[in-house]
Write a protein that holds these residues in place. Structure first.
Motif, mmCIF file in Angstrom:
data_model
loop_
_atom_site.group_PDB
_atom_site.id
_atom_site.type_symbol
_atom_site.label_atom_id
_atom_site.label_comp_id
_atom_site.label_asym_id
_atom_site.label_seq_id
_atom_site.Cartn_x
_atom_site.Cartn_y
_atom_site.Cartn_z
ATOM 1 N N ARG A 14 75.279 85.451 56.455
ATOM 2 C CA ARG A 14 76.736 85.422 56.562
ATOM 3 C C ARG A 14 77.176 84.648 57.801
ATOM 4 N NH1 ARG A 14 81.346 87.778 54.768
ATOM 5 N NH2 ARG A 14 82.980 88.180 56.299
ATOM 6 N N ARG A 70 75.611 82.192 59.142
ATOM 7 C CA ARG A 70 75.427 80.772 58.844
ATOM 8 C C ARG A 70 76.589 80.237 58.016
ATOM 9 N NH1 ARG A 70 69.089 79.395 57.373
ATOM 10 N NH2 ARG A 70 68.232 79.760 59.471
ATOM 11 N N ILE A 71 77.021 81.035 57.039
ATOM 12 C CA ILE A 71 78.165 80.639 56.208
ATOM 13 C C ILE A 71 79.414 80.497 57.066
ATOM 14 C CG2 ILE A 71 79.707 81.359 54.330
ATOM 15 C CD1 ILE A 71 77.033 80.435 53.320
ATOM 16 N N LYS A 72 79.629 81.453 57.976
ATOM 17 C CA LYS A 72 80.789 81.405 58.868
ATOM 18 C C LYS A 72 80.756 80.174 59.764
ATOM 19 C CE LYS A 72 82.259 85.184 60.854
ATOM 20 N NZ LYS A 72 82.279 86.460 61.610
ATOM 21 N N LEU A 79 79.203 77.332 59.114
ATOM 22 C CA LEU A 79 79.434 76.169 58.265
ATOM 23 C C LEU A 79 80.917 76.040 57.929
ATOM 24 C CD1 LEU A 79 77.987 73.854 56.804
ATOM 25 C CD2 LEU A 79 77.675 75.366 54.846
ATOM 26 N N HIS A 80 81.555 77.172 57.673
ATOM 27 C CA HIS A 80 82.993 77.184 57.381
ATOM 28 C C HIS A 80 83.781 76.719 58.599
ATOM 29 C CE1 HIS A 80 86.572 78.409 55.182
ATOM 30 N NE2 HIS A 80 86.995 79.059 56.252
ATOM 31 N N LEU A 92 82.601 72.066 51.016
ATOM 32 C CA LEU A 92 82.003 73.110 51.841
ATOM 33 C C LEU A 92 83.046 74.103 52.325
ATOM 34 C CD1 LEU A 92 79.507 71.015 54.009
ATOM 35 C CD2 LEU A 92 78.934 72.625 52.183
ATOM 36 N N GLN A 93 84.219 73.603 52.697
ATOM 37 C CA GLN A 93 85.290 74.467 53.184
ATOM 38 C C GLN A 93 85.737 75.448 52.110
ATOM 39 O OE1 GLN A 93 86.258 74.739 56.172
ATOM 40 N NE2 GLN A 93 88.139 75.902 56.073
ATOM 41 N N THR A 101 82.531 77.933 51.109
ATOM 42 C CA THR A 101 82.248 78.928 52.150
ATOM 43 C C THR A 101 83.433 79.861 52.360
ATOM 44 O OG1 THR A 101 82.967 77.348 53.870
ATOM 45 C CG2 THR A 101 80.613 77.444 53.371
ATOM 46 N N ARG A 128 83.529 82.435 49.502
ATOM 47 C CA ARG A 128 82.450 83.424 49.676
ATOM 48 C C ARG A 128 82.787 84.423 50.773
ATOM 49 N NH1 ARG A 128 77.340 84.417 48.206
ATOM 50 N NH2 ARG A 128 76.016 85.534 49.689
ATOM 51 N N LEU A 129 83.305 83.932 51.897
ATOM 52 C CA LEU A 129 83.660 84.824 52.996
ATOM 53 C C LEU A 129 84.808 85.749 52.615
ATOM 54 C CD1 LEU A 129 83.426 82.321 55.992
ATOM 55 C CD2 LEU A 129 81.903 84.269 55.569
#
Length: 208
Positions: free
Chosen positions: A8, A10-12, A14-15, A69-70, A73, A76-77
């Protein structure tokens, strides 16, 4: 082994990075739109300057990747987040609208360019705001699109810093910018003349 929290984070990250990159483009894009106050010709002249950068095939491809990507991600968040505070809910709800707006707007621009072979300049953005009945759809669509950006940033700024004054300021600037752009594109709702190819494009969706 990658834990759920690590994934999570990593996702944050990347976002966050994709958001910063996209914000740079959006900033120039909104500045360009504010030039509509001086008329369509001035707006197009500034756009032609900016296009030398973002219409470069490499830059444009990277921008499309950043948008993808924006959205991915962010969705998902948002799905995994339990929003409790008002600022958290504002952040999530504005994020959902931004995801919708980015998909719809980028999709419309790409379709107009490569399928309809239209120049997506001032008139492409303005025709929906100067044609009935589409004006009733596009005024809130564009207004909320721009306002949601500032609300999204203002909400996360408040959650991270607790600064109400700065957060309200960010939100207010975005809402004012959105209002000015709408007024500029519609000539304060007195209407702007549109080239026939853009009118025909809009008629294909909304009729006469």
């Amino acid at each position: 082994m990658i834990t759920v929290n690590h994934f999570r984070n990593r996702i944050k990250k990347l976002h966050y990075v994709s958001g910063l990159t996209l914000s740079l483009f959006i900033g120039f894009h909104l500045i360009n739109h504010l030039y509509a106050i001086a008329g369509p010709e001035r707006h197009i002249a500034i756009m032609d300057i900016f296009r030398k950068i973002y219409r470069n095939p490499i830059v444009e491809t990277l921008l499309l990747l950043v948008v993808f990507l924006q959205v991915i991600t962010g969705v998902r968040l948002a799905i995994r987040r339990k929003a409790q505070l008002p600022a958290e809910r504002l952040h999530v709800y504005s994020g959902w609208y931004l995801a919708f707006f980015l998909i719809a707007h980028v999709g419309a621009v790409l379709s107009a360019r490569f399928v309809q072979h239209l120049d997506t300049n001032f008139y492409f953005g303005a025709v929906g705001l100067n044609f009935s009945p589409s004006v009733y759809l596009f005024v809130p669509y564009y207004f909320l699109g721009v306002a949601a950006i500032s609300i999204h940033v203002a909400a996360i700024h408040y959650l991270k810093t607790g600064s109400k004054m700065m957060s309200y300021g960010i939100g207010t600037i975005g809402i004012m910018t959105s209002t000015i752009i709408i007024l500029a594109f519609t000539n304060c709702f007195q209407g702007r003349a549109m080239p026939v190819e853009y009118i025909n494009f809009m008629k294909a969706f909304f009729g006469n």
